[in-house]
Scaffold this active site. Structure first.
Site, short mmCIF file in Angstrom:
data_model
loop_
_atom_site.label_atom_id
_atom_site.label_comp_id
_atom_site.label_asym_id
_atom_site.label_seq_id
_atom_site.Cartn_x
_atom_site.Cartn_y
_atom_site.Cartn_z
N ARG A 245 -102.11 20.75 -17.52
CA ARG A 245 -100.84 20.05 -17.77
C ARG A 245 -100.12 19.74 -16.47
O ARG A 245 -100.00 20.59 -15.60
CB ARG A 245 -99.94 20.94 -18.63
N GLU B 9 -92.24 18.28 -8.11
CA GLU B 9 -93.07 19.40 -8.57
C GLU B 9 -94.53 19.08 -8.31
O GLU B 9 -94.87 17.93 -7.96
CB GLU B 9 -92.81 19.69 -10.06
N ARG C 101 -101.36 22.75 -10.62
CA ARG C 101 -101.27 24.18 -10.91
C ARG C 101 -102.63 24.88 -10.94
O ARG C 101 -102.77 25.99 -10.44
CB ARG C 101 -100.61 24.40 -12.27
N ALA D 35 -86.83 27.14 -20.24
CA ALA D 35 -87.39 26.14 -19.31
C ALA D 35 -86.48 25.97 -18.10
O ALA D 35 -85.26 25.88 -18.24
CB ALA D 35 -87.62 24.82 -20.01
N ASP E 230 -98.33 31.51 -33.97
CA ASP E 230 -98.27 31.49 -35.45
C ASP E 230 -98.58 30.10 -35.99
O ASP E 230 -99.27 29.96 -37.00
CB ASP E 230 -96.88 31.91 -35.94
N HIS F 77 -98.86 30.75 -19.38
CA HIS F 77 -97.61 29.99 -19.34
C HIS F 77 -97.53 28.88 -20.37
O HIS F 77 -96.53 28.70 -21.04
CB HIS F 77 -97.46 29.40 -17.93
N HIS G 233 -99.41 29.98 -14.91
CA HIS G 233 -98.47 29.50 -13.88
C HIS G 233 -98.70 30.32 -12.62
O HIS G 233 -98.78 31.56 -12.70
CB HIS G 233 -97.02 29.66 -14.37
C1 LIG Z 1 -90.31 30.24 -18.45
C2 LIG Z 1 -90.77 28.86 -18.81
C3 LIG Z 1 -90.29 27.78 -18.12
C4 LIG Z 1 -90.71 26.49 -18.45
N1 LIG Z 1 -90.18 25.42 -17.79
C5 LIG Z 1 -90.54 24.17 -18.16
C6 LIG Z 1 -89.95 23.04 -17.54
O1 LIG Z 1 -89.11 23.17 -16.67
N2 LIG Z 1 -90.34 21.81 -17.97
C7 LIG Z 1 -91.25 21.63 -18.96
O2 LIG Z 1 -91.56 20.48 -19.31
N3 LIG Z 1 -91.81 22.70 -19.57
C8 LIG Z 1 -91.46 23.95 -19.21
N4 LIG Z 1 -92.03 25.01 -19.85
C9 LIG Z 1 -92.84 24.78 -21.05
C10 LIG Z 1 -91.90 24.33 -22.18
O3 LIG Z 1 -90.69 25.05 -22.09
C11 LIG Z 1 -92.50 24.54 -23.57
O4 LIG Z 1 -93.79 24.00 -23.62
C12 LIG Z 1 -91.64 23.88 -24.62
O5 LIG Z 1 -90.31 24.31 -24.52
C13 LIG Z 1 -92.17 24.17 -26.01
O6 LIG Z 1 -91.26 23.65 -26.93
P1 LIG Z 1 -91.57 23.78 -28.47
O7 LIG Z 1 -90.45 23.12 -29.19
O8 LIG Z 1 -92.93 23.27 -28.73
O9 LIG Z 1 -91.62 25.35 -28.75
P2 LIG Z 1 -90.56 26.51 -28.51
O10 LIG Z 1 -89.45 26.08 -27.66
O11 LIG Z 1 -91.30 27.71 -28.08
O12 LIG Z 1 -90.02 26.80 -29.96
C14 LIG Z 1 -90.86 27.37 -30.93
C15 LIG Z 1 -90.06 27.65 -32.17
O13 LIG Z 1 -90.95 28.01 -33.23
C16 LIG Z 1 -90.45 29.15 -33.88
N5 LIG Z 1 -91.54 29.87 -34.51
C17 LIG Z 1 -92.70 30.31 -33.96
N6 LIG Z 1 -93.43 30.93 -34.88
C18 LIG Z 1 -92.74 30.89 -36.03
C19 LIG Z 1 -92.95 31.40 -37.34
N7 LIG Z 1 -94.03 32.10 -37.68
N8 LIG Z 1 -91.99 31.18 -38.29
C20 LIG Z 1 -90.86 30.50 -37.98
N9 LIG Z 1 -90.60 30.02 -36.76
C21 LIG Z 1 -91.54 30.21 -35.81
C22 LIG Z 1 -89.74 29.94 -32.79
O14 LIG Z 1 -88.84 30.86 -33.35
C23 LIG Z 1 -89.07 28.79 -32.03
O15 LIG Z 1 -87.88 28.44 -32.69
C24 LIG Z 1 -91.64 26.31 -19.50
C25 LIG Z 1 -92.15 27.41 -20.18
C26 LIG Z 1 -91.74 28.68 -19.84
C27 LIG Z 1 -92.29 29.85 -20.58
#
Ligand SMILES: Cc1cc2nc3c(=O)[nH]c(=O)nc-3n(C[C@H](O)[C@H](O)[C@H](O)COP(=O)(O)OP(=O)(O)OC[C@H]3O[C@@H](n4cnc5c(N)ncnc54)[C@H](O)[C@@H]3O)c2cc1C
Length: 560
Positions: free
Chosen positions: A396, A138, A300, A71, A233, A361, A254
């Site tokens: 979003r 933003e 967006r 992020a 998953d 994204h 995005h």
């Molecule tokens: C490049 C990028 C930049 C971004 N920038 C921003 C930002 O600046 N601000 C903002 O608010 N949002 C941003 N977003 C969106 C935001 O980062 C995500 O929505 C958020 O980080 C998701 O967090 P999460 O904890 O839900 O999942 P994630 O951070 O994706 O974590 C998922 C976890 O689940 C685990 N997992 C998945 N499947 C399995 C499985 N089968 N078995 C075991 N473990 C599994 C993975 O290994 C990981 O540990 C960005 C997204 C991207 C791609």
């Protein structure tokens, strides 16, 4: 138009037994709380839960292989002198195009500032000037409200602080590089999960409650900013367990991902436009000026629509991001990740136009939860990108998703207090009923081809713009991929492909039902927003009799 209600039956049964023990060793472990996923949502839940219970945390990669870690822009929260939760609420509802759940958004914006302060107490150093938080602008935010860390390295800084907080206690048992295959159910409750380790062994983790925080599903599409782990998953396993999924037609693209063929592709953060960078077409025109009052900082979905129009008008497949008029030292300091990322790809942000194009994204669709992270299955919670709380509506608002992981990860812990006080104190041994046949599985080349085919089909026919005939093509294509596969052996690639197919099917089915254009869902055959019929959600759950998906729409819980 199709009446809202049950959609056509006939999708393949995704419940064909996913896992056969087939000679693999099986280990058992047990926890009070099992958290699946080590991004911002899972870490927040694990850190909070570990204050009272013993916690297992499983991630399929390492803690730095998450979407959270990538992020860039930051976290939106009403912390500035000219801001308020009320204003943040208004912006979020406006961006969500009539489909946000007001109550969930209110929770998000009111509790958000306290959660950001919690992160600071844990050691996150947000960027400050003269002692005051620097607030970034933003798209679709009416005031600057995005806190960031390390310039554009917010995700890795926040993830690092949460991981430190987790490891400073002893109550979280972390299992990295362990792939959760499926949830375990007993008498209608979720009681754990079964996972695959690197050596091919299976682990049955029994738990009194399970928190699903597996992130998104950007890898369903051929061009994505999401890391390799984002294969939906969590969505697929919750669906197989019987949970209700919602808003699966809404995948946010995005507008400004670096134009190229890499997977994942480099995100060129919206915060750059927030600092004044422009979007230009091939002729050098700033095409967003005059297209929307906020020009490059329109929501967006609006920017993506205009980029798509430029593509059609000019016969191109990318536009240009222009930051050349901004001060170079400032760009290097404020955007080190983007600056060096572009440098590695042969581009200089200070002096050159940067080719950009939309890429998948953020997945708005997810496991339906209430504002306490509760899914429709007792004992199963979901938070972060895997969940669908209703805060994003049909589009979003930028930087609301890290906030979502924090706020709803913490609320999940609060509800666990309630649930675990009344849930069985002991985890019962459950009957596993695993198939025992030795499976040959699928040739890795066939699996790789299948994955490529899913990405191409979804991008070409169910991407930014959709229409009936195209959706039908994807349906047929996805069914062909499914039919080409033998039951999966115990390999991550095969199991991921099954999950990608499941999520892709859900996106297509929901997109076919929504006969209007709203937010990130664009139908060229239904180009208008249709509040009379479609100010409602579409949900999917598994038919317990046929095993196939039931697609429904309802007018319930739709906000103002
Ligand atoms: C490049 C990028 C930049 C971004 N920038 C921003 C930002 O600046 N601000 C903002 O608010 N949002 C941003 N977003 C969106 C935001 O980062 C995500 O929505 C958020 O980080 C998701 O967090 P999460 O904890 O839900 O999942 P994630 O951070 O994706 O974590 C998922 C976890 O689940 C685990 N997992 C998945 N499947 C399995 C499985 N089968 N078995 C075991 N473990 C599994 C993975 O290994 C990981 O540990 C960005 C997204 C991207 C791609």
């Amino acid at each position: 138009m199709t009446e809202p209600g049950r959609s056509e039956p006939g999708l393949p049964n995704p419940l064909a037994p996913l896992v056969s023990q087939g000679g693999a060793d099986v280990r058992f472990s047990s926890y009070d709380v099992l958290v699946i996923g080590g991004g911002i949502a899972g870490l927040t839940a694990a850190v909070g839960a570990a204050r009272r219970w013993n916690v297992g945390l499983i991630t399929k990669g390492t803690l730095d292989q998450t979407t959270t870690f990538l992020a860039q822009g930051g976290i939106a929260a009403a912390l500035g002198p000219y801001d308020s939760p009320e204003l943040h609420l208004k912006d979020t509802l406006e961006a969500g195009v009539g489909l946000c759940d007001d109550e969930a958004v209110r929770v998000l914006v009111e509790e958000g500032p306290a959660r950001v302060r919690d992160l600071e107490r844990m050691g996150t150093k947000f960027d400050r000037r003269d002692g005051k938080l620097i607030l970034g602008s933003e798209g679709a935010h009416s005031v600057p409200r995005v806190v960031h860390a390390g310039g554009d390295a917010t995700g890795s800084v926040v993830a690092g602080a949460l991981a430190d907080a987790m490891s400073s206690g002893t109550r979280v048992q972390l299992h990295e590089n362990e792939f959760v295959i499926d949830l375990l159910m007993d008498a209608g409750r979720c009681v754990g999960a079964i996972s695959l380790d690197r050596e091919g062994g299976l682990t049955v983790s029994l738990a009194r409650a399970v928190v699903l925080a597996c992130g998104g599903a950007g890898q369903v599409f051929a061009r994505t900013t999401n890391p390799a782990v984002a294969t939906g998953d969590g969505h697929a396993m919750a669906y197989r367990a019987g949970a209700v999924m919602r808003d699966m037609e809404f995948m946010q693209f995005h507008p400004t991902a670096f134009y190229g063929t890499e997977n994942p592709t480099l995100l060129v953060t919206e915060a750059l436009r927030g600092e004044g960078a422009y979007l230009r077409d091939d002729g050098g025109e700033r095409f967003m000026v005059g297209s929307h009052p906020r020009a490059e900082l329109a929501p967006r979905d609006v920017v993506v629509r205009h980029i798509k129009r430029v593509f059609e008008r000019d016969g191109t497949d990318h536009v240009w991001l222009d930051a050349r008029h901004l001060e170079c030292d400032f760009l290097r300091e404020r955007f080190p990740t983007v600056y060096t990322g572009l440098e590695k790809r042969g581009f200089d942000l200070c002096t050159q136009l940067i080719p950009v194009a939309p890429a998948s994204h953020y997945f708005i669709g997810g496991v339906l939860t209430d504002t306490w992270g509760r899914t429709t299955i007792p004992g199963l919670y979901a938070c972060g990108e895997t969940a669908n709380t209703g805060i994003h509506g049909a589009n979003r608002l930028a930087s609301n998703s890290l906030l979502e992981g924090l706020v709803f990860g913490e609320r999940t812990v609060r509800d666990l207090e309630r649930y675990l006080a009344v849930a069985d104190p002991a985890v019962r041994k459950i009957r596993l009923n695993l198939a025992q046949e030795m499976r040959e599985g699928n040739d890795p080349a066939v699996v790789a081809e299948g994955r490529t085919a899913v990405g191409r089909l979804m991008t070409d026919w169910c991407g930014i713009v959709r229409e009936r005939a195209g959706l039908e093509r994807v349906r047929v294509g996805l069914a062909a991929v499914r039919q080409s596969l033998a039951p999966p052996a115990l390999t991550v690639a095969e199991l991921e492909l099954v999950n990608l197919l499941t999520v892709a099917e859900h996106i297509v089915e929901s997109a076919a039902v929504r006969e209007e254009s709203r937010g990130v869902h664009l139908r060229s055959d239904y180009p208008e927003r249709d509040d009379d019929h479609w100010r409602r959600h579409i949900s999917i759950h598994r038919d317990p009799v046929t095993g196939g998906p039931i697609v429904q729409s309802s007018a319930g819980e739709v906000g103002s």
